[in-house]
Design a protein around this motif. Structure first.
Motif, PDB file in Angstrom:
ATOM      1  N   UNK A  12      31.774   2.490  21.179  1.00 25.52           N
ATOM      2  CA  UNK A  12      30.362   2.335  21.244  1.00 25.52           C
ATOM      3  C   UNK A  12      30.514   1.198  22.025  1.00 25.52           C
ATOM      4  N   UNK A  13      29.113   0.791  22.435  1.00 23.38           N
ATOM      5  CA  UNK A  13      28.980  -0.588  22.425  1.00 23.38           C
ATOM      6  C   UNK A  13      27.908  -1.119  20.978  1.00 23.38           C
ATOM      7  N   UNK A  14      28.677  -2.353  20.685  1.00 21.21           N
ATOM      8  CA  UNK A  14      28.117  -2.732  19.085  1.00 21.21           C
ATOM      9  C   UNK A  14      27.430  -4.044  19.504  1.00 21.21           C
ATOM     10  N   UNK A  15      26.299  -4.924  19.017  1.00 23.87           N
ATOM     11  CA  UNK A  15      26.264  -6.195  18.865  1.00 23.87           C
ATOM     12  C   UNK A  15      27.344  -7.286  19.134  1.00 23.87           C
ATOM     13  N   UNK A  16      27.906  -6.784  18.552  1.00 28.04           N
ATOM     14  CA  UNK A  16      29.382  -7.970  18.825  1.00 28.04           C
ATOM     15  C   UNK A  16      30.267  -7.655  20.619  1.00 28.04           C
ATOM     16  N   UNK A  17      29.432  -7.008  20.955  1.00 29.44           N
ATOM     17  CA  UNK A  17      29.878  -7.274  22.068  1.00 29.44           C
ATOM     18  C   UNK A  17      28.613  -8.003  23.329  1.00 29.44           C
ATOM     19  N   UNK A  18      27.889  -8.421  22.640  1.00 30.38           N
ATOM     20  CA  UNK A  18      27.299  -9.672  23.038  1.00 30.38           C
ATOM     21  C   UNK A  18      26.878 -10.577  22.307  1.00 30.38           C
ATOM     22  N   UNK A  19      27.506 -11.492  21.501  1.00 24.65           N
ATOM     23  CA  UNK A  19      27.224 -12.548  20.632  1.00 24.65           C
ATOM     24  C   UNK A  19      28.630 -14.040  21.557  1.00 24.65           C
ATOM     25  N   UNK A  20      28.949 -13.162  22.345  1.00 24.95           N
ATOM     26  CA  UNK A  20      29.221 -14.980  23.270  1.00 24.95           C
ATOM     27  C   UNK A  20      30.942 -15.176  22.888  1.00 24.95           C
ATOM     28  N   UNK A  21      31.376 -14.247  21.085  1.00 26.82           N
ATOM     29  CA  UNK A  21      32.672 -14.445  20.919  1.00 26.82           C
ATOM     30  C   UNK A  21      33.894 -13.227  21.553  1.00 26.82           C
ATOM     31  N   UNK A  22      34.989 -12.666  20.730  1.00 23.40           N
ATOM     32  CA  UNK A  22      36.303 -11.860  21.322  1.00 23.40           C
ATOM     33  C   UNK A  22      35.756 -10.910  21.309  1.00 23.40           C
ATOM     34  N   UNK A  23      34.596  -9.852  21.470  1.00 23.82           N
ATOM     35  CA  UNK A  23      33.850  -8.584  21.209  1.00 23.82           C
ATOM     36  C   UNK A  23      33.454  -8.507  22.866  1.00 23.82           C
TER      37      UNK A  23
END
Lengths: 341, 341
Positions: free
Chosen positions: A11-22
């Motif tokens: 599932x998509x999580x907020x971490x997929x949007x933070x500019x980092x590894x995910x």
């Protein structure tokens, strides 16, 4: 239907949007996997395409804006959308010219608010010398949008002779920052009442085109980027990864506003990961570093500084601390601050 | 702060997004008021700009996609986003070339779904001969997005000699439609389980570039548009308004799928307001109407038809009914079907 994922999430999580590894993995393993073509470069700020027989290349960039709150000291989501898009063209060495605008507006938004956002957008266009030439609006049901989201695409032109890129970075190069780090991220954070903090800090959101234009004919200029989501630490990681070496940043050399330092300490954030929206990180050959610094200052960036260098070594980002020690700045994983831009 | 509004609303409503009068007022009295410039034409599908000394004009269009459900018979929001954007360039007389993509993804979206959407998007790009050259993703908190929204900007090129526009329409011109009306709107509606209906109908979503290319050198060609939000009735209103005359549509001449007729009757919708996503409405001089029809059919549109004409008279859209009477097709106000594209 069986679908493969080379990354392990379901599932998509907020971490997929933070500019980092995910986010990088999501983009590389899903978007780029299917959409790959000769022009698309997921590591570039803008794509360059030939257009007919012109001396110029056509440069295209796009960015989505979801900042919460919609208005913050120093700007709002309207002006930010213009500055953010113009800056992606500017750091790619292009002259920004035409923009398109998509507005996703939530049912129930006060029209007086929308009016202020679009007015700021128009002012920012005038300052930046660009025009919005195409637009679309969609209205989202109440509860299916965060007030308003904008998507802006920028089209610019770049002389074919310009040859910048993250792959041009070499060991020994110097890294410059055109002003204080993290002001935008911190100003948005302060504007969120939930933190119970306040201050006089303003977002640094502004066009960086005057700075990039001033640097553009410097022979030793390798690469420029505006450190937005994920801040200067995230751009440093992109550089380290591109050169397969070590990026060393010097704590005492990085200009940081006192309020940003204080707020970051109170909340336990590292200021190097906070977004800027009006700064340029530039990489130049060591011999051109002083000249680059002079040009940045001449373009109005009085706090510009040489903040680090590219070294041989393993792929990592190291901070030389004020006490002379070293600590590793890890790649961003958790999202410290969603909806910052 | 005092803000003027020449339109009387205080809050955004769903009707501001339906392609009808409220949306037109929002765009004209707010967006266009501030963002006006030499290139922006709120009535055009794509904007034309000179680029350097090229023989071609640069054409730019943009569109947002919010369709619910994300997947429907005949397509999904991924393929729709490509077809919708390509079609706006095509009806403006351009050859579509480069696209940018913004994805606003809601936290919690299943990655397998996103995978299917992006894969369909890639397939549609290949069919249409376009490339996505720039992209951005933002992740929205759970409850702040409808699964996924896409914004796509299209860049194309158009020969400077092409001279189409809604202002070229003249009294006496004929109106053609390249296929059945309302299939997309109806297919999406059936895909919404809340209506308790089902059927075999598929969305008509597809590239219309083969049709527009076939018509482009027809001397009597005045104007083309893809009738999406608000359907053919809404495009007819735009035409009537541009020519300050009457657009007459002939009920028996308009190709409509039997299932669309039935569903529209059951739900009390007028099929002329239902969206198409793979049709062209074209206006041609009467002398070229048969040739235009022949070319549409030659481009694979076997159900293409001459569906009406432009007449002197007051600014209105009239439907000549099967029984020989006339009824007025009003401009769309309430939103019959939000999130249709």
């Amino acid at each position: 239907m069986i679908t493969e994922h080379s990354f392990s999430d379901t599932y998509i999580t907020l971490a997929h949007g933070n500019g980092g590894r995910f986010m990088r993995e999501l983009i590389e393993h899903l978007f780029a996997k299917y959409l790959d073509n000769a022009w698309l470069d997921t590591r570039a700020d803008a794509a360059a395409m030939p257009f007919d027989e012109s001396d110029f290349e056509l440069m295209i960039t796009t960015d989505g804006f979801t900042v919460d709150p919609l208005e913050f000291p120093g700007g709002n989501i309207g002006s930010l959308a213009i500055h953010g898009t113009v800056n992606d063209l500017a750091v790619a060495g292009a002259t920004p010219r035409y923009l398109s605008l998509n507005a996703f507006i939530e049912e129930g938004l006060e029209i007086a608010v929308l009016d202020r956002l679009i007015r700021s957008m128009a002012e920012a266009c005038r300052e930046c010398g660009v025009d919005i030439v195409a637009g679309d609006t969609k209205v989202l049901r109440r509860g299916q949008g965060g007030g308003v989201y904008f998507a802006v695409t920028g089209v610019g032109q770049r002389n074919r002779s310009i040859n910048l890129g993250i792959d041009k970075i070499q060991t020994g190069d110097c890294i410059l920052l055109s002003g204080t780090a993290g002001d935008h991220g911190c100003a948005v954070l302060l504007a969120r009442e939930q933190f119970g903090l306040s201050g006089t800090l303003k977002s640094d959101a502004a066009s960086v085109f005057p700075v990039t234009r001033a640097l553009l004919d410097l022979p030793g200029l390798r690469f420029m980027r505006d450190p937005t989501r994920g801040g200067i630490a995230t751009v440093a990681h992109e550089m380290a990864s591109a050169v397969a070496g070590t990026v060393k940043l010097v704590e005492t050399a990085i200009p940081i506003n006192e309020q940003v330092k204080t707020v970051a300490e109170i909340l336990g954030y590292d200021p190097y990961y906070l977004a800027c929206e009006g700064r340029v990180m530039a990489v130049v050959g060591a011999g051109d570093a002083e000249e680059a610094l002079k040009r940045m200052r001449g373009a109005g960036c009085s706090e510009a500084a040489i903040i680090g260098e590219v070294q041989d070594g393993r792929t990592q980002v190291i901070l030389e601390t004020a006490l002379g020690g070293e600590r590793i700045l890890e790649e961003l994983e958790d999202d410290p601050l969603p909806r910052i831009c």
